[in-house]
Scaffold this active site. Structure first.
Site, PDB file in Angstrom:
ATOM      1  N   ASN A 164      18.717  10.551   7.793  1.00  0.00           N
ATOM      2  CA  ASN A 164      18.129   9.945   7.595  1.00  0.00           C
ATOM      3  C   ASN A 164      16.141  10.919   8.317  1.00  0.00           C
ATOM      4  OD1 ASN A 164      17.006   7.426   9.799  1.00  0.00           O
ATOM      5  ND2 ASN A 164      16.507   8.758  11.195  1.00  0.00           N
ATOM      6  N   ASP A 218      28.293  -6.516  15.211  1.00  0.00           N
ATOM      7  CA  ASP A 218      27.605  -5.783  13.742  1.00  0.00           C
ATOM      8  C   ASP A 218      28.585  -5.060  12.799  1.00  0.00           C
ATOM      9  OD1 ASP A 218      25.189  -7.031  13.586  1.00  0.00           O
ATOM     10  OD2 ASP A 218      23.687  -5.224  14.336  1.00  0.00           O
ATOM     11  N   GLY A 265      20.416   6.268   6.914  1.00  0.00           N
ATOM     12  CA  GLY A 265      19.337   5.345   7.881  1.00  0.00           C
ATOM     13  C   GLY A 265      19.991   5.924   9.168  1.00  0.00           C
ATOM     14  N   LYS A 318      18.319  -6.804  21.798  1.00  0.00           N
ATOM     15  CA  LYS A 318      19.753  -6.004  21.670  1.00  0.00           C
ATOM     16  C   LYS A 318      20.215  -4.788  23.177  1.00  0.00           C
ATOM     17  CE  LYS A 318      21.117  -6.582  16.653  1.00  0.00           C
ATOM     18  NZ  LYS A 318      21.363  -6.511  15.576  1.00  0.00           N
ATOM     19  N   SER A 322      14.655 -16.186  12.225  1.00  0.00           N
ATOM     20  CA  SER A 322      16.120 -16.522  12.319  1.00  0.00           C
ATOM     21  C   SER A 322      17.390 -16.926  11.428  1.00  0.00           C
ATOM     22  CB  SER A 322      16.873 -15.875  13.593  1.00  0.00           C
ATOM     23  OG  SER A 322      18.396 -16.045  13.755  1.00  0.00           O
ATOM     24  N   ASN A 332      24.833  -7.627  21.092  1.00  0.00           N
ATOM     25  CA  ASN A 332      24.389  -9.236  20.512  1.00  0.00           C
ATOM     26  C   ASN A 332      24.882 -10.344  20.505  1.00  0.00           C
ATOM     27  OD1 ASN A 332      26.730  -8.296  18.891  1.00  0.00           O
ATOM     28  ND2 ASN A 332      25.318  -8.693  16.639  1.00  0.00           N
ATOM     29  N   TYR A 347      19.112  -7.562   3.156  1.00  0.00           N
ATOM     30  CA  TYR A 347      19.904  -8.526   2.389  1.00  0.00           C
ATOM     31  C   TYR A 347      18.062  -9.794   1.850  1.00  0.00           C
ATOM     32  CZ  TYR A 347      19.540 -10.717   6.264  1.00  0.00           C
ATOM     33  OH  TYR A 347      18.715 -11.648   7.970  1.00  0.00           O
TER      34      TYR A 347
HETATM   35  N1  LIG Z   1      22.778  -7.691   7.051  1.00  0.00           N
HETATM   36  C1  LIG Z   1      22.634  -7.459   8.411  1.00  0.00           C
HETATM   37  O1  LIG Z   1      23.353  -8.039   8.688  1.00  0.00           O
HETATM   38  C2  LIG Z   1      22.036  -6.375   9.010  1.00  0.00           C
HETATM   39  C3  LIG Z   1      21.883  -6.474  10.678  1.00  0.00           C
HETATM   40  C4  LIG Z   1      21.220  -5.140  11.259  1.00  0.00           C
HETATM   41  C5  LIG Z   1      19.889  -4.993  11.120  1.00  0.00           C
HETATM   42  N2  LIG Z   1      19.878  -5.147   8.756  1.00  0.00           N
HETATM   43  C6  LIG Z   1      18.725  -5.049   7.756  1.00  0.00           C
HETATM   44  O2  LIG Z   1      18.727  -3.369   8.996  1.00  0.00           O
HETATM   45  C7  LIG Z   1      17.739  -2.822   8.195  1.00  0.00           C
HETATM   46  C8  LIG Z   1      17.253  -1.756   9.433  1.00  0.00           C
HETATM   47  O3  LIG Z   1      17.664  -2.246  10.366  1.00  0.00           O
HETATM   48  P1  LIG Z   1      17.842  -1.351  12.166  1.00  0.00           P
HETATM   49  O4  LIG Z   1      18.123  -2.591  13.122  1.00  0.00           O
HETATM   50  O5  LIG Z   1      18.814  -0.458  11.931  1.00  0.00           O
HETATM   51  O6  LIG Z   1      15.987  -1.088  12.482  1.00  0.00           O
HETATM   52  P2  LIG Z   1      15.499   0.623  12.877  1.00  0.00           P
HETATM   53  O7  LIG Z   1      16.517   0.981  14.385  1.00  0.00           O
HETATM   54  O8  LIG Z   1      14.221   0.322  13.546  1.00  0.00           O
HETATM   55  O9  LIG Z   1      15.461   1.524  11.975  1.00  0.00           O
HETATM   56  C9  LIG Z   1      15.426   1.740  11.061  1.00  0.00           C
HETATM   57  C10 LIG Z   1      15.483   2.640   9.627  1.00  0.00           C
HETATM   58  O10 LIG Z   1      14.890   2.580   8.644  1.00  0.00           O
HETATM   59  C11 LIG Z   1      14.050   4.075   8.219  1.00  0.00           C
HETATM   60  N3  LIG Z   1      13.034   3.768   7.578  1.00  0.00           N
HETATM   61  C12 LIG Z   1      11.632   2.732   8.004  1.00  0.00           C
HETATM   62  N4  LIG Z   1      10.647   3.828   7.402  1.00  0.00           N
HETATM   63  C13 LIG Z   1      11.441   4.455   5.790  1.00  0.00           C
HETATM   64  C14 LIG Z   1      10.588   4.975   5.254  1.00  0.00           C
HETATM   65  N5  LIG Z   1       9.156   4.600   4.866  1.00  0.00           N
HETATM   66  N6  LIG Z   1      11.588   6.562   4.923  1.00  0.00           N
HETATM   67  C15 LIG Z   1      12.579   6.280   5.398  1.00  0.00           C
HETATM   68  N7  LIG Z   1      13.591   5.473   6.227  1.00  0.00           N
HETATM   69  C16 LIG Z   1      12.618   4.379   6.913  1.00  0.00           C
HETATM   70  C17 LIG Z   1      14.327   4.854   9.672  1.00  0.00           C
HETATM   71  O11 LIG Z   1      13.934   6.083  10.032  1.00  0.00           O
HETATM   72  P3  LIG Z   1      12.842   6.875  11.084  1.00  0.00           P
HETATM   73  O12 LIG Z   1      14.384   7.082  12.369  1.00  0.00           O
HETATM   74  O13 LIG Z   1      13.210   8.110  10.469  1.00  0.00           O
HETATM   75  O14 LIG Z   1      11.988   6.384  11.516  1.00  0.00           O
HETATM   76  C18 LIG Z   1      15.684   3.935  10.411  1.00  0.00           C
HETATM   77  O15 LIG Z   1      15.974   4.717  10.457  1.00  0.00           O
HETATM   78  C19 LIG Z   1      16.687  -3.429   8.614  1.00  0.00           C
HETATM   79  O16 LIG Z   1      16.391  -3.947   7.206  1.00  0.00           O
HETATM   80  C20 LIG Z   1      17.620  -4.816   8.982  1.00  0.00           C
HETATM   81  O17 LIG Z   1      16.892  -6.327   8.629  1.00  0.00           O
HETATM   82  C21 LIG Z   1      20.741  -5.540   8.231  1.00  0.00           C
END
Ligand SMILES: NC(=O)c1ccc[n+]([C@@H]2O[C@H](COP(=O)([O-])OP(=O)(O)OC[C@H]3O[C@@H](n4cnc5c(N)ncnc54)[C@H](OP(=O)(O)O)[C@@H]3O)[C@@H](O)[C@H]2O)c1
Length: 281
Positions: A152, A101, A128, A65, A14, A86, A222
């Site tokens: 998605n 967020d 997504g 969360k 983190s 969060n 990022y």
């Molecule tokens: N910048 C920031 O502050 C911030 C904040 C939060 C999250 N993030 C980033 O955002 C991303 C998602 O986070 P989350 O918490 O939403 O995770 P999550 O709930 O696990 O969701 C993951 C998403 O990615 C999709 N996915 C994963 N592998 C895939 C593939 N091979 N092909 C197509 N779609 C795929 C999933 O689709 P399915 O539903 O089909 O599995 C789902 O829509 C992460 O990389 C995280 O680090 C960044």
């Protein structure tokens, strides 16, 4: 001395302690912010006892969360909508939960693009359907951007998101994963919220060949800062926004609440985190 925390499992990656530590130093505050590893079975006990242990509150990250949402006594309206928490604190003996967020994502677009960016023609395409997608969609919806299309890989999750965040069916529309490129052609704002493009993951397979001139492409991934999606968008002359700013901005409300000072997201803070991201691990 005010004390705050971030809890998760694992927690050592983190960047939140770096962000809050920077602000504590910058404001000359006698406070602390520490990462604490908490296992799922210990979450409720931790949240119910942190105030007695001298903490003002803290952040909650993966995988807690949704569970934290169920444990807190009261939630802000954003946390209620997203069913995820969060940021926590105690007020008059009541354990509160917020979800920052939404504010993080929107403040990053505001700061990166300047006033007026949200007059997007053609609406938004959010790629997504996970936890982060919900925050992004809620932020765009609050700002009045219409339509918002959600694509998605797992169609049922996009359909659930649309139903949960738009019960009247007026603002949101789920589109099939196969129609991603067509939806991207129509959108004035394209946001990747999947983990595709993250270091170690395949890139998001999307052609931006016919994107609207002047379209905005944002990625919330990022690591790396410039994902393959952003590199493609930049090469096509589109406006791009990376995901680091969201991480920095989502930390602002918690710091304000626990330490009583409004911190700023500055180039200096960004450089500090970029240096950490680029440091060989
Ligand atoms: N910048 C920031 O502050 C911030 C904040 C939060 C999250 N993030 C980033 O955002 C991303 C998602 O986070 P989350 O918490 O939403 O995770 P999550 O709930 O696990 O969701 C993951 C998403 O990615 C999709 N996915 C994963 N592998 C895939 C593939 N091979 N092909 C197509 N779609 C795929 C999933 O689709 P399915 O539903 O089909 O599995 C789902 O829509 C992460 O990389 C995280 O680090 C960044």
């Amino acid at each position: 001395m005010a004390k705050a925390f971030v809890i998760g499992q694992p927690i050592q990656h983190s960047r939140s302690p770096l962000i809050h530590g920077h602000w504590l130093r910058k404001h000359g505050l006698d406070g602390s912010y520490e990462g604490i590893e908490v296992a799922p079975q210990d979450l409720a006990r931790f949240l119910k006892s942190f105030a007695a242990n001298g903490y003002a509150g803290g952040n909650v990250t993966i995988p807690h969360k949704e569970a934290a949402f169920a444990v807190v006594d009261r939630r802000t309206s954003r946390a209620e909508r997203l069913r995820a928490v969060n940021t926590v604190w105690v007020e008059d003996g009541v354990l509160w939960g917020d979800n920052t967020d939404v504010e993080g994502f929107m403040a990053n677009l505001d700061q990166s693009l300047g006033e007026g960016w949200d007059a997007v023609e053609g609406g938004a395409l959010v790629i997504g359907g996970g936890g982060a997608a919900r925050g992004v969609v809620a932020g765009l919806q609050e700002r009045g951007i219409r339509p918002i299309r959600v694509a998605n890989r797992t169609a049922a999750k996009a359909a659930d998101l649309v139903r949960d965040l738009d019960p009247t069916g007026q603002d949101l529309e789920a589109v099939a994963w196969e129609d991603l490129n067509e939806a991207a052609r129509q959108a004035g704002l394209i946001v990747n919220t999947t983990s595709l493009g993250m270091a170690g993951q395949p890139p998001l397979d999307i052609a931006l060949t016919d994107a609207k001139p002047g379209a905005i492409v944002a990625d919330i991934v990022y690591v790396p800062l410039k994902t393959p999606l952003l590199a493609t968008a930049e090469a096509r002359g589109l406006r791009i926004v990376d995901g680091l700013g969201m991480l920095l901005h989502q930390a602002v409300p918690g710091f304000r609440r626990w330490f009583g000072v409004e911190p700023r997201v500055t180039p200096e803070l960004r450089a500090l985190i970029v240096a950490d991201l680029e440091r060989p691990k």
